[in-house]
Scaffold this motif. Structure first.
Motif, PDB file in Angstrom:
ATOM      1  N   UNK A 166      32.061  36.199  42.255  1.00 21.70           N
ATOM      2  CA  UNK A 166      31.749  34.789  41.999  1.00 21.70           C
ATOM      3  C   UNK A 166      30.606  34.292  42.890  1.00 21.70           C
ATOM      4  N   UNK A 167      30.538  34.799  44.119  1.00 20.33           N
ATOM      5  CA  UNK A 167      29.435  34.434  45.011  1.00 20.33           C
ATOM      6  C   UNK A 167      28.099  34.828  44.383  1.00 20.33           C
ATOM      7  N   UNK A 168      28.057  35.989  43.750  1.00 14.93           N
ATOM      8  CA  UNK A 168      26.805  36.430  43.138  1.00 14.93           C
ATOM      9  C   UNK A 168      26.426  35.577  41.931  1.00 14.93           C
ATOM     10  N   UNK A 169      27.416  34.996  41.257  1.00 13.23           N
ATOM     11  CA  UNK A 169      27.081  34.044  40.193  1.00 13.23           C
ATOM     12  C   UNK A 169      26.355  32.827  40.770  1.00 13.23           C
ATOM     13  N   UNK A 170      26.679  32.479  42.017  1.00 16.86           N
ATOM     14  CA  UNK A 170      25.985  31.365  42.680  1.00 16.86           C
ATOM     15  C   UNK A 170      24.625  31.818  43.194  1.00 16.86           C
ATOM     16  N   UNK A 171      24.620  32.932  43.949  1.00 17.18           N
ATOM     17  CA  UNK A 171      23.390  33.388  44.590  1.00 17.18           C
ATOM     18  C   UNK A 171      22.306  33.727  43.574  1.00 17.18           C
TER      19      UNK A 171
END
Length: 371
Positions: free
Chosen positions: A228-233
């Motif tokens: 999910x962090x990579x969806x943000x980053x």
């Protein structure tokens, strides 16, 4: 006259995905014979739920705990709405007003001018390039303002756990994963038995308690958070919401008008479905992030395996899995990545699962904060 309606029943001792049954409705009560339940209509509370925030959820409190009923199909929901008298069911009148207003706004703003103008002006073949160009010109400050505005709307419908072992655990793992990020992340644990986690633009990550209950170990939760962090980053969440809302929201965001764009985008919270290419990117970069933070990257494959076993038992795909296609292929890629990138100094994360479960089972205190 008694009418039977096909529904899904959720409650104490029942599977997380619910039980398919029927309810009988008369002028005074609703009853579910298969589970020997009979509830006065005056004891029901109507809430809004579902991906598009147009699902009718009927809750009631019993000595055993909280039960919930939702319609088994769109036709069944129409039947429920036709049978339930609004004056007797708390919140039903407000539900009708809210869903009607939402449909009116989206039909007029999004599916009208936004999508048509977008297709005519730039053409289908140029859409992805235009969307990426626009997203890269949205400042992080604007993106975070939009995320907070969307969260304020989302927060009114949810039970957010504000403290305790579950919150501390998610924040600890999340903060470890996002060291050095240009985003200021906010980690929220929502009391919801759906096995789900999702990211809002600007670094807001929502984790349902159902996911914490289902995970087998701390590494699996870390893998989901890294994804999910990579969806943000990678700004997947921002691009996806801009794609769904259309050209009007794109223009507003590029100009820095986060509050106006929020009006067009708020309904996209927790409803995102990414392309296979985007999901593969989040998987790969999430695994790389785990290695960077010296966390064993085996959690994603094991969590996918755990969820995929639920389908034969319940006949339904778990929520988080349903938005992630090609499950078996992605399990293979995750296992292959772990084999090709042995990490001798990676550690298995630990968690106090008993304290976490005790925390998420406690009643949620009213939460007035949305930032």
């Amino acid at each position: 006259m008694v009418h039977a309606v096909p529904v899904l029943l959720f409650g104490p001792g029942l599977p997380h995905a619910g039980v398919a049954t029927t309810c009988a409705i008369n002028e005074h009560s609703i009853s579910i014979a298969s589970h020997q339940l009979a509830v006065p209509l005056s004891a029901l509370k109507a809430d809004i739920g579902g991906f598009d925030h147009d699902q009718l959820q009927l809750h009631w409190q019993s000595t055993a705990g909280v039960y919930m009923v939702i319609a088994g199909a769109p036709d069944a929901q129409k039947q429920l709405l036709g049978l339930l008298p609004a004056p007797l069911v708390a919140g039903l009148k407000g539900w009708r007003i809210a869903t009607f207003s939402q449909k009116t706004v989206w039909n007029s703003l999004i599916y009208g001018a936004g999508l048509i103008v977008l297709l005519v002006c730039i053409g289908v073949w140029q859409y992805d390039r235009m969307l990426g160009w626009a997203a890269n010109r949205v400042s992080i400050e604007t993106e975070q303002k939009m995320g907070k505005a969307v969260l304020a709307s989302y927060n009114r419908q949810q039970d957010i756990i504000t403290s305790g072992a579950a919150v501390d655990f998610v924040k600890s793992v999340g903060n470890q994963l996002t060291q050095g990020s240009p985003y200021t992340y906010q980690w929220l644990v929502v009391k919801d038995d759906m096995v789900n986690a999702f990211a809002m633009p600007g670094g807001i990550v929502i984790v349902n308690t159902g996911l914490l209950k289902k995970a087998g170990n701390a590494n699996e939760v870390a893998a989901v958070l890294a994804h999910e962090v990579q969806h943000v980053e990678q700004r997947h969440a921002l691009k996806n919401m801009m794609h769904s809302a259309g050209v009007a929201a794109v223009v507003m965001l590029v100009l820095g008008d986060a509050n106006a764009a929020m009006i067009l985008i708020a309904h996209q919270v927790s409803t995102q479905f990414f392309s296979r290419q985007v999901e593969a990117e989040a998987d790969l970069k999430g695994a790389q992030l785990l290695l960077k933070q010296h966390i064993q990257p085996n959690g994603m494959a094991s969590f996918f395996k755990r969820l995929s076993k639920e389908e034969p038992k319940t006949g339904q795909v778990p929520e988080w899995l349903s938005s992630h296609p090609d499950t078996q292929h992605r399990i293979h890629l995750a296992e292959q990545f772990a084999k090709q990138h042995p990490c001798t100094d990676c550690k298995n994360l630990t968690w106090d699962i008993e304290a976490i479960l005790a925390n998420i089972q406690q009643p949620v205190q009213p939460n007035t904060e949305t930032h």
